[in-house]
Design a protein around this motif. Structure first.
Motif, mmCIF file in Angstrom:
data_model
loop_
_atom_site.group_PDB
_atom_site.id
_atom_site.type_symbol
_atom_site.label_atom_id
_atom_site.label_comp_id
_atom_site.label_asym_id
_atom_site.label_seq_id
_atom_site.Cartn_x
_atom_site.Cartn_y
_atom_site.Cartn_z
ATOM 1 N N LEU A 1 52.192 30.147 51.318
ATOM 2 C CA LEU A 1 51.634 28.949 51.947
ATOM 3 C C LEU A 1 50.478 28.359 51.143
ATOM 4 C CD1 LEU A 1 51.478 30.053 55.702
ATOM 5 C CD2 LEU A 1 53.242 28.675 54.585
ATOM 6 N N PHE A 2 49.963 29.143 50.206
ATOM 7 C CA PHE A 2 48.740 28.766 49.509
ATOM 8 C C PHE A 2 48.984 28.664 48.008
ATOM 9 C CE2 PHE A 2 47.859 31.322 53.280
ATOM 10 C CZ PHE A 2 47.043 30.476 54.004
ATOM 11 N N GLN A 3 48.011 28.070 47.333
ATOM 12 C CA GLN A 3 48.048 27.934 45.881
ATOM 13 C C GLN A 3 46.720 28.401 45.298
ATOM 14 O OE1 GLN A 3 49.254 23.649 45.984
ATOM 15 N NE2 GLN A 3 50.727 24.241 44.419
ATOM 16 N N PRO A 4 46.709 28.694 43.986
ATOM 17 C CA PRO A 4 45.422 29.008 43.360
ATOM 18 C C PRO A 4 44.434 27.873 43.641
ATOM 19 C CG PRO A 4 47.220 29.487 41.848
ATOM 20 C CD PRO A 4 47.847 28.804 43.035
ATOM 21 N N GLY A 5 43.256 28.243 43.992
ATOM 22 C CA GLY A 5 42.270 27.244 44.418
ATOM 23 C C GLY A 5 42.046 27.270 45.912
ATOM 24 N N ASP A 6 42.981 27.902 46.647
ATOM 25 C CA ASP A 6 42.824 28.007 48.102
ATOM 26 C C ASP A 6 42.060 29.257 48.509
ATOM 27 O OD1 ASP A 6 44.187 25.660 48.617
ATOM 28 O OD2 ASP A 6 46.132 26.651 48.764
ATOM 29 N N GLU A 7 41.777 30.153 47.548
ATOM 30 C CA GLU A 7 41.004 31.345 47.907
ATOM 31 C C GLU A 7 39.555 30.951 48.150
ATOM 32 O OE1 GLU A 7 39.873 35.853 46.379
ATOM 33 O OE2 GLU A 7 41.528 34.762 45.428
ATOM 34 N N THR A 8 38.990 31.502 49.213
ATOM 35 C CA THR A 8 37.634 31.149 49.596
ATOM 36 C C THR A 8 36.987 32.357 50.271
ATOM 37 O OG1 THR A 8 36.323 29.536 50.845
ATOM 38 C CG2 THR A 8 38.402 30.244 51.840
ATOM 39 N N ARG A 9 35.809 32.151 50.822
ATOM 40 C CA ARG A 9 35.131 33.196 51.583
ATOM 41 C C ARG A 9 34.934 32.714 53.009
ATOM 42 N NH1 ARG A 9 29.941 35.273 48.246
ATOM 43 N NH2 ARG A 9 29.804 36.592 50.119
ATOM 44 N N LEU B 1 30.881 42.640 49.480
ATOM 45 C CA LEU B 1 30.829 41.599 50.507
ATOM 46 C C LEU B 1 31.702 40.414 50.114
ATOM 47 C CD1 LEU B 1 29.754 40.407 53.112
ATOM 48 C CD2 LEU B 1 27.743 39.588 51.840
ATOM 49 N N VAL B 2 31.700 40.067 48.841
ATOM 50 C CA VAL B 2 32.570 38.976 48.372
ATOM 51 C C VAL B 2 34.030 39.299 48.679
ATOM 52 C CG1 VAL B 2 33.417 37.764 46.329
ATOM 53 C CG2 VAL B 2 30.966 38.214 46.578
ATOM 54 N N MET B 3 34.420 40.548 48.405
ATOM 55 C CA MET B 3 35.796 40.956 48.691
ATOM 56 C C MET B 3 36.041 41.013 50.188
ATOM 57 S SD MET B 3 38.713 41.896 47.348
ATOM 58 C CE MET B 3 39.425 40.937 48.664
ATOM 59 N N HIS B 4 35.033 41.448 50.936
ATOM 60 C CA HIS B 4 35.173 41.591 52.380
ATOM 61 C C HIS B 4 35.448 40.235 53.039
ATOM 62 C CE1 HIS B 4 33.791 44.875 55.432
ATOM 63 N NE2 HIS B 4 34.949 44.352 55.771
ATOM 64 N N GLU B 5 34.862 39.186 52.497
ATOM 65 C CA GLU B 5 35.023 37.851 53.076
ATOM 66 C C GLU B 5 36.179 37.065 52.456
ATOM 67 O OE1 GLU B 5 30.478 36.802 54.534
ATOM 68 O OE2 GLU B 5 31.165 36.042 52.585
ATOM 69 N N ALA B 6 36.967 37.708 51.606
ATOM 70 C CA ALA B 6 38.033 36.995 50.900
ATOM 71 C C ALA B 6 39.105 36.490 51.869
ATOM 72 C CB ALA B 6 38.671 37.904 49.854
ATOM 73 N N ALA B 7 39.525 35.257 51.649
ATOM 74 C CA ALA B 7 40.533 34.638 52.519
ATOM 75 C C ALA B 7 41.215 33.507 51.759
ATOM 76 C CB ALA B 7 39.880 34.097 53.791
ATOM 77 N N PHE B 8 42.367 33.130 52.243
ATOM 78 C CA PHE B 8 43.007 31.885 51.809
ATOM 79 C C PHE B 8 42.851 30.878 52.942
ATOM 80 C CE2 PHE B 8 45.815 34.850 49.276
ATOM 81 C CZ PHE B 8 45.337 34.459 48.039
ATOM 82 N N ALA B 9 42.579 29.635 52.587
ATOM 83 C CA ALA B 9 42.469 28.576 53.593
ATOM 84 C C ALA B 9 42.967 27.271 52.976
ATOM 85 C CB ALA B 9 41.022 28.427 54.073
ATOM 86 N N ARG B 10 43.752 26.541 53.760
ATOM 87 C CA ARG B 10 44.347 25.292 53.279
ATOM 88 C C ARG B 10 44.603 24.400 54.489
ATOM 89 N NH1 ARG B 10 47.404 24.418 48.515
ATOM 90 N NH2 ARG B 10 48.945 22.736 48.617
ATOM 91 N N PRO B 11 44.272 23.114 54.409
ATOM 92 C CA PRO B 11 44.521 22.228 55.555
ATOM 93 C C PRO B 11 45.996 22.214 55.936
ATOM 94 C CG PRO B 11 43.098 21.146 53.964
ATOM 95 C CD PRO B 11 43.585 22.402 53.306
ATOM 96 N N LEU B 12 46.263 22.139 57.220
ATOM 97 C CA LEU B 12 47.635 22.145 57.720
ATOM 98 C C LEU B 12 48.465 21.039 57.071
ATOM 99 C CD1 LEU B 12 49.837 23.121 59.659
ATOM 100 C CD2 LEU B 12 48.783 21.709 61.447
#
Length: 424
Positions: free
Chosen positions: A28-36, A57-68
């Protein structure tokens, strides 16, 4: 207690797993969608006391997010749609009705139709759902949703009673479809299109339940579609156009020797290539793309005669109104003709307003007896190709270069590609 991982849209959970990765939503995601993202699963007091652990902590908060809105095109190419959501919902209701029939006496359940179900989902924009307070009282937890009687007309599931707030009640009662189908239904409310689709994987990785390498963005191998064209220039033009004009789905497409030599020049060899793939029973997704000219139409007819399996499709470049009155030249001189299906090669979909050139023109060359049509070719087509390749991406995106025909080509290709399904 373990560690959970969820796919969420807004603050509504639509898929849940515990102590394992669960479904792979990386596509569902692409490079650039990884965030915290901050998470309730993280003990921030610990990290304040141990600043040396900032990398963890950086790894702990790792997530992918992308507008629907930017996830939807990727969903379509992965094989899901609002139609598949409807079929899924109707199957759930059919099963619920069958279970209800075993009651003594038989129960009459007035379940929501799919249209009513979608209307109920649309009724409550995700951004308006309360999620911050946990209520022990179930009725209070429902908030304003408690007054909506349509929730009682949904089939019961194992999660129907697992809620503590408006957003969790919304999820418990309405998230009864697959995650992909739920995203399609939620997207029916335009107010939800800006909501983030989130996959917060950091807590699972830090807890040791999964490896960081498991969480990669991009289309998976079996989701990718091989685009086979009759020439290298066709592949190069389509690939560049996808990369610049439709980057949100470009990673779903592979091409045959885009940057090197092309194995099959012309429509005849492309048909032979298709025949070879059929003989070896290739399981990958393949889309054969043909020019919208007489030779392309003839090859398209031959490909259709092969009765391609579901993982293979063929298409002609789309008919366009621009081509219904196009300058042409042949044995009878200069005229205006409809070149759809006769002379619209891929170069015709480029910007045809070249400096120091007159109006574009198609030259009639040979007669295709099998389809009773003359075949035409765009004059100076290599010049239009070079002009396209010389444009910086910014020029294609700014409107300085006319991409209107290219966009229609890409949209037709993406729509056709969404119909190619995997046989695995």
């Amino acid at each position: 207690m373990g560690t959970a991982i969820e796919l969420e849209v807004g603050d509504v959970s639509i898929c849940y797993a515990k102590n394992h990765m669960g479904m792979d939503f990386g596509y569902l995601f692409q490079p650039g969608d990884e965030t915290r993202r901050k998470s309730d699963a993280i003990n921030y007091d610990y990290y304040e006391e141990h600043p040396e652990e900032k990398d963890e902590l950086v790894m702990h908060e790792a997530a992918f997010a992308r507008p629907l809105s930017r996830v939807l095109p990727r969903l379509l190419l992965s094989g899901s749609s609002i139609d598949s959501a409807r079929f899924e919902y109707e199957a759930i209701i059919a099963e619920a009705r069958e279970m209800a029939s075993y009651g003594e006496p038989p129960e009459e359940s007035d379940f929501l139709t799919f249209a009513e179900y979608c209307a109920l989902v649309r009724r409550y924009p995700l951004s308006t759902l309360g999620s911050g307070t946990e209520f022990d009282d179930k009725e209070k937890a429902k908030g304003r949703l408690a007054a909506d009687e349509d929730f009682a007309r949904l089939p019961w599931t194992d999660n129907s009673d697992s809620f503590w707030s408006e957003s969790s009640f919304f999820a418990a009662k309405l998230a009864i479809l697959s995650p992909e189908s739920m995203l399609h239904v939620v997207a029916l409310n335009p107010g939800n299109l800006d909501a983030d689709v989130k996959w917060e994987f950091g807590p699972l990785v830090v807890a040791g339940w999964a490896s960081r390498e498991h969480f990669k963005p991009g289309a998976r191998r079996m989701q990718k579609i091989l685009i086979a064209t009759e020439g290298a220039s066709d592949a190069r033009i389509i690939k560049r156009a996808l990369d610049i004009l439709r980057p949100e789905v470009a990673d779903f497409f592979n091409f045959v020797d885009v940057d090197e030599r092309h194995h099959f020049w012309g429509t005849g060899n492309l048909v032979k290539f298709a025949e070879g793939l059929l003989r070896i029973d290739v399981q990958n997704k393949v889309l054969f793309v043909l020019d919208n000219d007489a030779e392309g139409v003839d090859a398209y007819r031959k490909l259709n005669a092969l009765k391609l399996p579901g993982n293979m499709r063929s298409m002609l470049l789309p008919d366009l109104d621009n081509f219904r009155s196009f300058p042409t030249r042949g044995p009878e001189g200069v005229g205006i003709s409809d070149i759809n299906g006769r002379g619209a090669a891929i170069e015709c979909y480029l910007d045809l307003n070249l400096p120091n050139y007159g109006p574009a023109q198609v030259l009639w060359s040979n007669y295709k007896r099998d389809i009773d049509a003359w075949h035409g070719a765009l004059e100076f087509k290599e010049s239009y190709q070079r002009h396209f390749y010389d444009q910086a991406p910014e020029m294609l995106l700014s409107g300085a270069y006319d991409v209107s025909k290219l966009l229609k080509l890409l949209d037709a290709l993406i729509e056709k590609a969404s119909l190619v399904y995997s046989v695995t």
